[in-house]
Structure formats: C-alpha cells, structure tokens
Design an enzyme around this catalytic site. Structure first.
Site, mmCIF file in Angstrom:
data_model
loop_
_atom_site.group_PDB
_atom_site.id
_atom_site.type_symbol
_atom_site.label_atom_id
_atom_site.label_comp_id
_atom_site.label_asym_id
_atom_site.label_seq_id
_atom_site.Cartn_x
_atom_site.Cartn_y
_atom_site.Cartn_z
ATOM 1 N N HIS A 1 1.011 0.137 -9.968
ATOM 2 C CA HIS A 1 0.032 -0.644 -9.200
ATOM 3 C C HIS A 1 -0.469 -1.825 -10.043
ATOM 4 O O HIS A 1 -1.680 -2.073 -10.153
ATOM 5 C CB HIS A 1 -1.142 0.222 -8.737
ATOM 6 C CG HIS A 1 -1.823 -0.342 -7.520
ATOM 7 N ND1 HIS A 1 -2.294 0.434 -6.487
ATOM 8 C CD2 HIS A 1 -2.110 -1.621 -7.163
ATOM 9 C CE1 HIS A 1 -2.850 -0.325 -5.559
ATOM 10 N NE2 HIS A 1 -2.746 -1.586 -5.962
ATOM 11 N N GLU B 1 -3.122 7.661 -6.102
ATOM 12 C CA GLU B 1 -3.143 6.924 -7.356
ATOM 13 C C GLU B 1 -4.424 7.243 -8.131
ATOM 14 O O GLU B 1 -5.507 7.158 -7.554
ATOM 15 C CB GLU B 1 -3.047 5.426 -7.081
ATOM 16 C CG GLU B 1 -1.751 5.014 -6.413
ATOM 17 C CD GLU B 1 -1.720 3.562 -5.995
ATOM 18 O OE1 GLU B 1 -0.634 3.045 -5.720
ATOM 19 O OE2 GLU B 1 -2.802 2.929 -5.922
ATOM 20 N N ARG C 1 0.836 -1.192 0.000
ATOM 21 C CA ARG C 1 0.000 0.000 0.000
ATOM 22 C C ARG C 1 0.874 1.246 0.000
ATOM 23 O O ARG C 1 1.862 1.329 0.727
ATOM 24 C CB ARG C 1 -0.920 0.032 1.238
ATOM 25 C CG ARG C 1 -2.074 -0.963 1.209
ATOM 26 C CD ARG C 1 -3.124 -0.551 0.174
ATOM 27 N NE ARG C 1 -4.254 -1.477 0.149
ATOM 28 C CZ ARG C 1 -4.363 -2.504 -0.683
ATOM 29 N NH1 ARG C 1 -3.387 -2.763 -1.540
ATOM 30 N NH2 ARG C 1 -5.435 -3.276 -0.665
#
Length: 323
Positions: free
Chosen positions: A290, A269, A240
């Site tokens: 990601h 993000e 994370r």
C-alpha cells in the site's frame, strides 16, 4: 470570545511530511498511532473539537460518545473509516483529501505494469539462480517480453487517477478503453474510448482498477470474471483491497488463467500472515505494501491540503466535504 479549538491527530506517523499548524487559535495533540480501544478515551480526555485521522476508525458508537467533536478531517481520500451517517446525525462535518496522488499512483501503476510485461522479477530470479552465468549466448531467454506500444489498456474508473493513468498509457503508445459508471463527455478529447464492462474485461491486455470500494464494487472481479480475461492479460490494483476476490485471483495465477497481476492493496491491511496473496510466490505476481500513494511529494501535498481543509472549515467555507 474566540473559541480555542482542540485538535487531535490520531495517527501522525501515517504521513511522513512537514505538517504546518492551522492558522487559528488551537491546542494541538498528536499520537504516532492510536489502538482502536483507545480512540474514544484519547479524544474525550482532550475534549477534541477537531479530529484528524488517516486510518483510525470512527464508527457510530465512538461518535455518540464524542459530543465536542465538530470536524473530522480525514488525511486520505477514502472515508470508509468514518460512519458518515452517524457524523451527519451528530452535526459533524467530514472532509477528505482529493487528487493528491495524481502523479505518484499512476507512476506506481506503470511500475507494476512494466515490471510484469518486461518479466523483471522472473529474470532477476534467473540471474540469482545462476542461469545467465551458464548461458551459451550473450543473453538469456526463457520468459516472453511484451511491449506496451500497440497493446490495449482497459480502465475501470476514470476519475483523476484513472485519467492520469490513461495519459501515461497513451505516451507509451497504448490504446485506452474505459468503463466508468457515468458518461465521459471528454473521452474523445482525452484520446480514450468508452467501452462496456464486458469489452474491457475480455479484450484488454492490461486491466487497471481505479474505483472506490462500495457495496457495488466489492469483489467485482471474482472467479467468473477472471476466467473471461485474456490468458496473457495483466490485472493491476492500486485502488482498494476488496475489489478483487483474493482467493480467486491466487487460483487464476496458479492455473495460468491470466498472465499476471500487480497489487498494492489487500482486503485487510496490514495483512494477516496467512493471506493468500501475501504468500503467493510467483514471478508473474508483484505485491507492494500500500505504498503507491506515498511519494515524498504526494505526502507533502496531502498534509498541506489537510490543513487547508481545516482552515477553510474554521473560516466558514468548508471544502472537500464528504456526505
């Protein structure tokens, strides 16, 4: 009379997979994505009773305006996008996805580790600059390469993903130590050793994070922790954004306080163009968008489990309930 549920998938394009429909009577509406300002209106227009969301937030204000919603099926493991207290107050069940990335994320973690330990980015840049072509010998040196065998991997967190990462590490001949918030009764059988926070931080050749983002873990690694790491150590974060102070990490990499870092997550993000890590151009830093979770196989497993969760809830036996 059997109720026909009205299902709305707010961000269908967030997963690339075949999504089968639930087995009970329902109406299905899906959107490729949903801007924050349109979430409530879309759900109210559909009189949604079941909401599917991956990254579209459902806060307390939104939930207060959605009296028809009975189930929020999160198409991800993290549920910080949903106000769980508000959902409970309104009698809304929240479910999530578990252990779907048990292969893809550890593999991505090791892709980052191997690329950094083998100096793949640095040597690729050297070749692009013509250095190998001008070499006086058959090979090109310049960036020290380190084997994984015999080195120490330190894990923060030992859930399914941490455990799978440890299994790969042991196959490479690495020693694995783990700091976890709860005891690990199977540590010896897994071939890992429990260790203190300080030992993992100060003695690991590679540190990999496998923790959720909470008030307790936010910025758990900041300037004062990074300076205590081995100068040759790598820091890997596929968990994370927010676990690591991004500005402090950039400073540590620029000044040579740590050996390198591989990140798949950022605090915000998608990131703003001025994000300090987004603009860090160093051969010992790798940033991926990601994508560690997003193998074809993992995404299909995710959506299959998503619909299983919805079917189980409808059958009166909800599973993977959060909060």
């Amino acid at each position: 009379m059997t109720e026909t549920h009205r299902i709305v998938f707010l961000d269908r394009d967030s997963v690339i997979a075949n999504v089968r429909k639930p087995s009970f009577a329902h109406e299905w509406t899906e959107y490729p994505s949903t801007p924050a300002g349109e979430t409530v209106q879309r759900l109210r227009d559909a009189r949604a009773t079941i909401v599917i969301t991956n990254k579209v937030a459902l806060g307390a204000d939104a939930l207060a305006q959605l009296p028809d919603v009975e189930l929020i099926a999160v198409a991800a493991t993290g549920t910080n996008i949903v106000d769980l207290a508000a959902a409970k107050e309104h009698g809304i069940v929240v479910t999530n996805i578990r252990n779907y990335a048990v292969h893809t994320l550890p593999e991505h973690t090791f892709a980052l580790i191997l690329a950094l330990r083998r100096q793949l980015v640095a040597y690729r840049e050297d070749i692009a600059a013509g250095l190998w072509q001008k070499s006086e010998r058959f090979c090109l040196f310049g960036h020290p390469i380190s084997d994984l065998a015999g080195s120490r991997l330190g894990l923060f967190g030992y859930g399914a993903l941490g455990k799978a990462t440890a299994q790969i590490a042991r196959a490479f001949g690495m020693e694995v130590i783990v700091h976890n918030r709860s005891p690990l009764p199977d540590a010896a059988a897994d071939g890992v050793r429990e260790a203190s926070f300080d030992e993992v931080l100060e003695t690991s050749d590679v540190i990999s994070l496998h923790l959720p983002l909470t008030d307790q873990t936010r910025n758990m690694l900041s300037a004062k922790e990074l300076i205590r790491m081995k100068r040759s150590a790598l820091l890997i974060n596929t968990a994370r954004g927010g676990l690591v102070d991004e500005v402090a990490l950039a400073d540590a990499l620029r000044s040579g306080l740590i050996g390198g870092a591989g990140f798949d997550v950022l605090v915000t993000e998608p990131p703003p163009t001025d994000n300090v890590l987004l603009n860090l151009r160093l051969p010992n830093f790798i940033l991926t968008p990601h994508s560690a979770w997003a193998s074809t196989q993992a995404m299909q497993t995710l959506v299959d489990q998503l619909i299983d969760n919805i079917d189980a809830w409808h059958a009166g036996a909800p599973r993977n309930v959060v909060g």
